[in-house]
Scaffold this motif. Structure first.
Motif: not given
Length: 549
Positions: A398-402, A426-428, A464-467, A545-546
């Motif tokens: 699952t995409d966490l940001h979605s 959210f991050g990049e 916020s999220t951070a990888c 994202k790309r």
């Protein structure tokens, strides 16, 4: 025998002198000159006899004195329990005491005037030792100074005797060898005791230095005397920096009074005592130490305290997790039986309240209150069933940001009703996680709703999220609300414990269970009247994202 010979020679010489001189004077005519010579002859004889007797008596006195001195010396060295030996400049034995003769098995041997190598023929058991002594004597002569060595003598029965031997070389004024004085003391028992003491010291050192626990020693006033290397491994402090300091300077203020009583009981009652307290490591981390102290008794008197300290931080945390797990287990068993019993009559009550509400206009307000409370009971029983029912999770990517965006969209109207802004950041990168989406939604709904409830009107909730580089993603939910006290923060997640007026305390219990099921970690940081920050760490695969596209 010598005295008789001397007296005989003296009488013979006297007779020959008198008879010879008288015979010689008889050849001459008796004149006053001849008579005078006769008187002189008699006077010379008397003087000579007196001189001879004087020197004889003096020599006898000297010999007697020397004999007495020698006898005293012989008595002295024979009464000694040490080996004593006198040698001349050539290494020949001059005098030895009875202990030395017995030691080398030379009783009854005419040892005087013989070297060690010559005496070796009379002592089969100690021949090698005597030959070695001769070599050792030569080294002493060469060094021209007092030498101290340890010599080993093996007895016929195989026992070893160790002698602490002192060799004193004596020289004439011209530097030639005059004599050698040798004294040897049996230090076998002393050496055995020294070896036992050294062995005991090594054992103590091994126990002290290689103990898996901290080993400490203090005096009766509480100053550290010694610390083992484990102290640095556990606390980060160098023992050299701590030795000499009082324990109160290292312990938090809240424990000082208890520790003073603790040390006092150990030192006065001479009984072991156990205590547990938390301290800060050099890097600022807190650890829990379990210390057992015993009195250090020397010669029947308590001189200090020795103890062992063990880092039980992990053990206590594990015990705490176990207690929480037991509580959850009990809650699960209780909720399974209670929830089912409540839901059936609850459904009927809700239906009848709705029916009465539509038919009785006069008491509609009261029916509304009843309906709200019944719905609240229904919500509580739903959460109870969630705790009780074993969840078979089906993880999907699952995409966490979605997922977070969906939750934010769901809660934004409720936040707007309380004049609260939700600000996502959210991050990049996209964060892909293996999870059960519905449970994660429930987790974030619970946490964000708590943040909204704790915020003041006009406040905001930041998400916020951070990888990270370690395959982890961190989700932070921060509010600027009323905060949580330190005492309540320690009990966060306990079932039926809530700071809300109408809270059940089950929301965070459920949330903790969801995070645990996803092998994650949840932490709370809060300051009263400044806000609270909740951090959830989960395993994730963060991609650009790309790349996602």
């Amino acid at each position: 025998m010598e005295k008789k010979k001397l007296i005989f020679y003296f009488i013979v010489c006297g007779i020959v002198w008198i008879a010879g001189t008288n015979l010689l004077l008889a050849q001459f005519e008796p004149t006053p000159y001849i008579r005078a010579i006769g008187h002189i002859k008699e006077t010379v004889f008397v003087l000579a006899t007196g001189i001879v007797f004087y020197f004889a008596i003096k020599k006898a006195e000297e010999l007697n004195t020397a004999r007495m001195d020698r006898q005293r010396l012989s008595t002295l060295i024979n009464s000694m329990v040490d080996f004593v030996n006198f040698k001349d400049g050539e290494g020949r034995w001059v005098e030895a005491n009875e202990f030395g003769l017995k030691l080398f098995g030379l009783e009854g041997v005419d040892y005087r005037g013989k070297k060690d190598s010559e005496l070796a023929a009379f002592s089969a058991d100690h021949a090698n030792a005597l030959i070695y002594c001769e070599k050792s004597d030569e080294e002493t002569w060469q060094n021209r100074k007092i030498t101290r060595v340890e010599e080993v003598l093996i007895s016929p029965n195989g026992t070893r005797k160790i002698f602490d031997t002192i060799k004193v070389p004596l020289f004439n004024p011209d530097g030639t060898r005059k004599g050698l004085v040798i004294m040897g003391r049996d230090i076998t028992q002393k050496r055995l005791l020294i070896n036992l003491l050294e062995e005991s010291r090594q054992q103590y050192k091994s126990l002290f230095e290689y103990s898996p626990d901290i080993v400490y020693m203090t005096d009766l006033e509480g100053r550290f005397i010694d610390l083992n290397p484990r102290f640095k491994e556990v606390t980060g402090y160098d023992p050299e920096d701590i030795i000499g300091r009082h324990f109160q300077k290292l312990i938090p203020r809240k424990h000082r009074e208890a520790l003073e009583d603790y040390f006092s009981i150990v030192s006065k009652n001479n009984k072991p005592k156990l205590i547990e307290f938390d301290i800060k490591k050099k890097n600022g981390d807190k650890i829990i130490l379990e210390c057992t102290s015993v009195p250090m008794v020397i010669h029947g008197e308590t001189k200090g305290i020795i103890g062992y300290g063990r880092d039980v931080t992990k053990l206590r945390r594990t015990e705490e997790k176990l207690r929480r797990s037991e509580k959850l287990s009990i809650v699960g068993e209780l909720s399974a039986s209670v929830a089912h019993e409540i839901r059936n009559p609850l459904t009927s009550l809700i239906g009848f309240v709705q029916l009465l509400k539509s038919e009785d206009e006069k008491h509609r307000y009261y029916y509304s209150i009843m309906a709200d409370e019944l719905n609240r009971i229904h919500h509580i029983t739903s959460e109870l069933l969630l705790l009780a029912k074993p969840q078979k999770l089906k993880f999907v990517q699952t995409d966490l940001h979605s997922l977070l965006k969906n939750v934010i969209s769901l809660l934004t109207p409720e936040a707007a009703m309380h004049d609260i802004r939700i600000t996502p950041s959210f991050g990049e990168k996209h964060c892909l996680i293996e999870c059960e989406p519905n449970q994660l939604k429930q987790l974030f709904i619970n946490l964000i709703k708590n943040a909204i409830d704790a915020s003041h009107s006009g406040g905001k909730v930041a998400i916020s999220t951070a990888c990270g580089k370690d395959g982890k993603v961190t989700v932070s939910i921060t509010d600027d609300g009323i905060g949580i006290s330190k005492e309540r923060l320690e009990r966060i997640g306990e079932p039926f414990y809530s700071s809300k007026e109408k809270g059940t305390g089950l929301g965070l219990t459920v949330s903790s269970k969801i995070v645990e099921a996803h092998h994650g970690k949840m932490e709370f940081k809060s300051v009263l009247n400044k806000g609270t920050k909740v951090t959830i760490t989960l395993s994730a695969n963060c991609v650009p994202k790309r790349g996602m596209e």
